[in-house]
Motif scaffolding. Structure first.
Motif, PDB file in Angstrom:
ATOM      1  N   PRO A 193       0.819  -1.217   0.000  1.00 23.48           N
ATOM      2  CA  PRO A 193       0.000   0.000   0.000  1.00 23.48           C
ATOM      3  C   PRO A 193       0.851   1.264   0.000  1.00 23.48           C
ATOM      4  O   PRO A 193       0.371   2.328  -0.388  1.00 23.48           O
ATOM      5  N   ILE A 194       2.115   1.150   0.418  1.00 24.45           N
ATOM      6  CA  ILE A 194       3.012   2.300   0.376  1.00 24.45           C
ATOM      7  C   ILE A 194       3.314   2.678  -1.066  1.00 24.45           C
ATOM      8  O   ILE A 194       3.190   3.837  -1.468  1.00 24.45           O
ATOM      9  N   LEU A 195       3.702   1.705  -1.882  1.00 26.34           N
ATOM     10  CA  LEU A 195       4.023   1.993  -3.271  1.00 26.34           C
ATOM     11  C   LEU A 195       2.792   2.463  -4.040  1.00 26.34           C
ATOM     12  O   LEU A 195       2.886   3.338  -4.918  1.00 26.34           O
ATOM     13  N   LEU A 196       1.624   1.902  -3.702  1.00 28.67           N
ATOM     14  CA  LEU A 196       0.400   2.276  -4.410  1.00 28.67           C
ATOM     15  C   LEU A 196       0.060   3.757  -4.263  1.00 28.67           C
ATOM     16  O   LEU A 196      -0.726   4.292  -5.040  1.00 28.67           O
ATOM     17  N   ALA A 197       0.651   4.415  -3.267  1.00 28.99           N
ATOM     18  CA  ALA A 197       0.353   5.827  -3.019  1.00 28.99           C
ATOM     19  C   ALA A 197       1.101   6.762  -3.962  1.00 28.99           C
ATOM     20  O   ALA A 197       1.033   7.983  -3.805  1.00 28.99           O
ATOM     21  N   CYS A 198       1.797   6.232  -4.958  1.00 32.56           N
ATOM     22  CA  CYS A 198       2.548   7.071  -5.895  1.00 32.56           C
ATOM     23  C   CYS A 198       1.615   8.077  -6.579  1.00 32.56           C
ATOM     24  O   CYS A 198       0.606   7.682  -7.187  1.00 32.56           O
ATOM     25  N   TYR A 216      -7.083   4.467  -5.238  1.00 30.98           N
ATOM     26  CA  TYR A 216      -6.274   3.968  -4.118  1.00 30.98           C
ATOM     27  C   TYR A 216      -7.142   3.491  -2.962  1.00 30.98           C
ATOM     28  O   TYR A 216      -6.952   2.390  -2.427  1.00 30.98           O
ATOM     29  N   GLU A 217      -8.121   4.308  -2.568  1.00 33.00           N
ATOM     30  CA  GLU A 217      -8.964   3.982  -1.423  1.00 33.00           C
ATOM     31  C   GLU A 217      -9.848   2.765  -1.676  1.00 33.00           C
ATOM     32  O   GLU A 217     -10.344   2.143  -0.734  1.00 33.00           O
ATOM     33  N   GLN A 218     -10.065   2.408  -2.937  1.00 37.55           N
ATOM     34  CA  GLN A 218     -10.957   1.306  -3.272  1.00 37.55           C
ATOM     35  C   GLN A 218     -10.253  -0.047  -3.336  1.00 37.55           C
ATOM     36  O   GLN A 218     -10.922  -1.075  -3.435  1.00 37.55           O
ATOM     37  N   THR A 219      -8.936  -0.051  -3.287  1.00 37.67           N
ATOM     38  CA  THR A 219      -8.232  -1.324  -3.413  1.00 37.67           C
ATOM     39  C   THR A 219      -8.461  -2.188  -2.187  1.00 37.67           C
ATOM     40  O   THR A 219      -8.484  -1.694  -1.049  1.00 37.67           O
ATOM     41  N   GLU A 220      -8.636  -3.475  -2.400  1.00 42.79           N
ATOM     42  CA  GLU A 220      -8.793  -4.412  -1.296  1.00 42.79           C
ATOM     43  C   GLU A 220      -7.576  -4.385  -0.384  1.00 42.79           C
ATOM     44  O   GLU A 220      -7.681  -4.531   0.838  1.00 42.79           O
ATOM     45  N   LEU A 221      -6.423  -4.169  -0.975  1.00 44.87           N
ATOM     46  CA  LEU A 221      -5.168  -4.131  -0.230  1.00 44.87           C
ATOM     47  C   LEU A 221      -5.168  -3.008   0.811  1.00 44.87           C
ATOM     48  O   LEU A 221      -4.853  -3.230   1.991  1.00 44.87           O
ATOM     49  N   VAL A 222      -5.531  -1.818   0.406  1.00 43.60           N
ATOM     50  CA  VAL A 222      -5.549  -0.673   1.320  1.00 43.60           C
ATOM     51  C   VAL A 222      -6.620  -0.861   2.382  1.00 43.60           C
ATOM     52  O   VAL A 222      -6.394  -0.598   3.575  1.00 43.60           O
ATOM     53  N   ARG A 223      -7.790  -1.350   2.003  1.00 45.05           N
ATOM     54  CA  ARG A 223      -8.861  -1.575   2.980  1.00 45.05           C
ATOM     55  C   ARG A 223      -8.451  -2.609   4.016  1.00 45.05           C
ATOM     56  O   ARG A 223      -8.747  -2.462   5.212  1.00 45.05           O
ATOM     57  N   LEU A 224      -7.751  -3.661   3.565  1.00 44.03           N
ATOM     58  CA  LEU A 224      -7.321  -4.712   4.488  1.00 44.03           C
ATOM     59  C   LEU A 224      -6.307  -4.186   5.491  1.00 44.03           C
ATOM     60  O   LEU A 224      -6.414  -4.449   6.697  1.00 44.03           O
ATOM     61  N   TYR A 225      -5.328  -3.433   5.013  1.00 46.58           N
ATOM     62  CA  TYR A 225      -4.309  -2.891   5.912  1.00 46.58           C
ATOM     63  C   TYR A 225      -4.936  -1.929   6.924  1.00 46.58           C
ATOM     64  O   TYR A 225      -4.593  -1.943   8.111  1.00 46.58           O
ATOM     65  N   LEU A 236      -7.380 -10.710  13.400  1.00 49.79           N
ATOM     66  CA  LEU A 236      -6.790 -12.014  13.688  1.00 49.79           C
ATOM     67  C   LEU A 236      -7.857 -13.040  14.012  1.00 49.79           C
ATOM     68  O   LEU A 236      -7.813 -14.180  13.543  1.00 49.79           O
ATOM     69  N   HIS A 237      -8.862 -12.627  14.786  1.00 48.74           N
ATOM     70  CA  HIS A 237      -9.958 -13.528  15.136  1.00 48.74           C
ATOM     71  C   HIS A 237     -10.715 -13.953  13.896  1.00 48.74           C
ATOM     72  O   HIS A 237     -11.061 -15.131  13.709  1.00 48.74           O
ATOM     73  N   ASP A 238     -11.008 -13.001  13.013  1.00 51.82           N
ATOM     74  CA  ASP A 238     -11.769 -13.317  11.799  1.00 51.82           C
ATOM     75  C   ASP A 238     -10.982 -14.218  10.852  1.00 51.82           C
ATOM     76  O   ASP A 238     -11.578 -14.996  10.102  1.00 51.82           O
ATOM     77  N   ALA A 239      -9.640 -14.100  10.879  1.00 54.24           N
ATOM     78  CA  ALA A 239      -8.818 -14.883   9.955  1.00 54.24           C
ATOM     79  C   ALA A 239      -8.481 -16.262  10.490  1.00 54.24           C
ATOM     80  O   ALA A 239      -8.073 -17.148   9.742  1.00 54.24           O
ATOM     81  N   ALA A 240      -8.635 -16.450  11.805  1.00 51.11           N
ATOM     82  CA  ALA A 240      -8.237 -17.735  12.415  1.00 51.11           C
ATOM     83  C   ALA A 240      -9.188 -18.844  11.971  1.00 51.11           C
ATOM     84  O   ALA A 240     -10.411 -18.641  11.891  1.00 51.11           O
ATOM     85  N   PRO A 241      -8.651 -20.047  11.693  1.00 48.47           N
ATOM     86  CA  PRO A 241      -9.521 -21.161  11.300  1.00 48.47           C
ATOM     87  C   PRO A 241     -10.392 -21.586  12.470  1.00 48.47           C
ATOM     88  O   PRO A 241      -9.987 -21.451  13.630  1.00 48.47           O
TER      89      PRO A 241
END
Length: 244
Positions: A193-198, A216-225, A236-241
């Motif tokens: 997400p740092i590079l995407l801010a170019c 930029y704001e719409q990318t799944e990557l930025v929203r996830l971070y 972490l709770h949501d991602a745990a199996p």
């Protein structure tokens, strides 16, 4: 922009059930016009970003440094043939360039050392010293600072993989500065997400079919971070199996 557009021809694909020709993102890509000096490919692993990037390099006559002696358990005879079905259009004639992949950079650095043993002046183009004498991250930045001052088309595959966040910020500055100067065009596959801010960059998302341009704001990557930094425990709770 040096590279004006690319067009994939899925109607010519030799197969549709083998990688990479089986990827829906590539089957429906069509024509992609480049209207920004920096273009990012984003999306999940396996979506075709790096595969398309390598095909662009091949079609544009840019060498990809590989260790061809490496042994493999299985070989896919189709994996490097995508470029045969790709057309590119230049704005004002073909320009030179380079392909960067973190997994193949050390092979390049070793070859550069071999050349410099007979012609030390070669190192002047890469910071004036052997790239093998630096840490991996420092050697990458030395390469980026030197190489991208030259007019050309530059393809980068996940350059952030060996860079700290601070080093990613430095690479972001290099991309912004050299693209604004008008001599360099960049196409970058990234999860950073740092590079995407170019500033002024175009972001092409491979998270949906066909790939499409997003802010930029719409990318799944930025929203996830952002969601993770706002509430790490919940993410972490949501991602745990689930417990069995």
């Amino acid at each position: 922009m040096h590279l004006a557009s690319l067009t994939l021809h899925p109607e010519r694909f030799p197969v549709r059930d083998c990688y990479p020709f089986s990827l829906p993102h590539l089957q429906q890509l069509g024509t992609l016009a480049f209207d920004a000096p920096v273009t990012f490919f984003v999306g999940e692993n396996g979506s075709g970003k790096s595969t398309l990037l390598e095909a662009i390099a091949v079609r544009c006559g840019i060498h990809i440094w590989r260790d061809e002696s490496a042994l493999r358990v299985e070989h896919n005879r189709w994996e490097r043939r995508l470029a045969e079905f790709l057309e590119v259009a230049w704005t004002d004639g073909k320009v030179p360039g380079s392909f960067f992949g973190a997994d193949i950079f050390r092979n390049f650095a070793q070859l550069l050392d071999e050349w410099a043993s007979n012609d030390p002046g070669q190192l002047d183009y890469f910071g004036g010293h052997s790239l093998l004498t630096l840490s991996h991250g420092e050697s990458l930045l030395s390469f980026f600072r030197s190489r991208y001052r030259i007019k050309g088309l530059y393809l980068l595959d996940e350059p952030e993989s060996a860079l700290s966040p601070r080093s990613q910020l430095e690479l972001l500055g290099i991309l912004a500065r050299e693209s604004a100067a008008g001599h360099a065009q960049f196409i970058v596959a990234t999860h950073s997400p740092i590079l995407l801010a170019c500033p002024g960059a175009a972001i092409l998302s491979f998270d949906e079919t066909p790939p499409h341009r997003v802010a930029y704001e719409q990318t799944e990557l930025v929203r996830l971070y952002r969601a993770f930094l706002a509430d790490p425990e919940k993410q972490l709770h949501d991602a745990a199996p689930p417990q069995s």
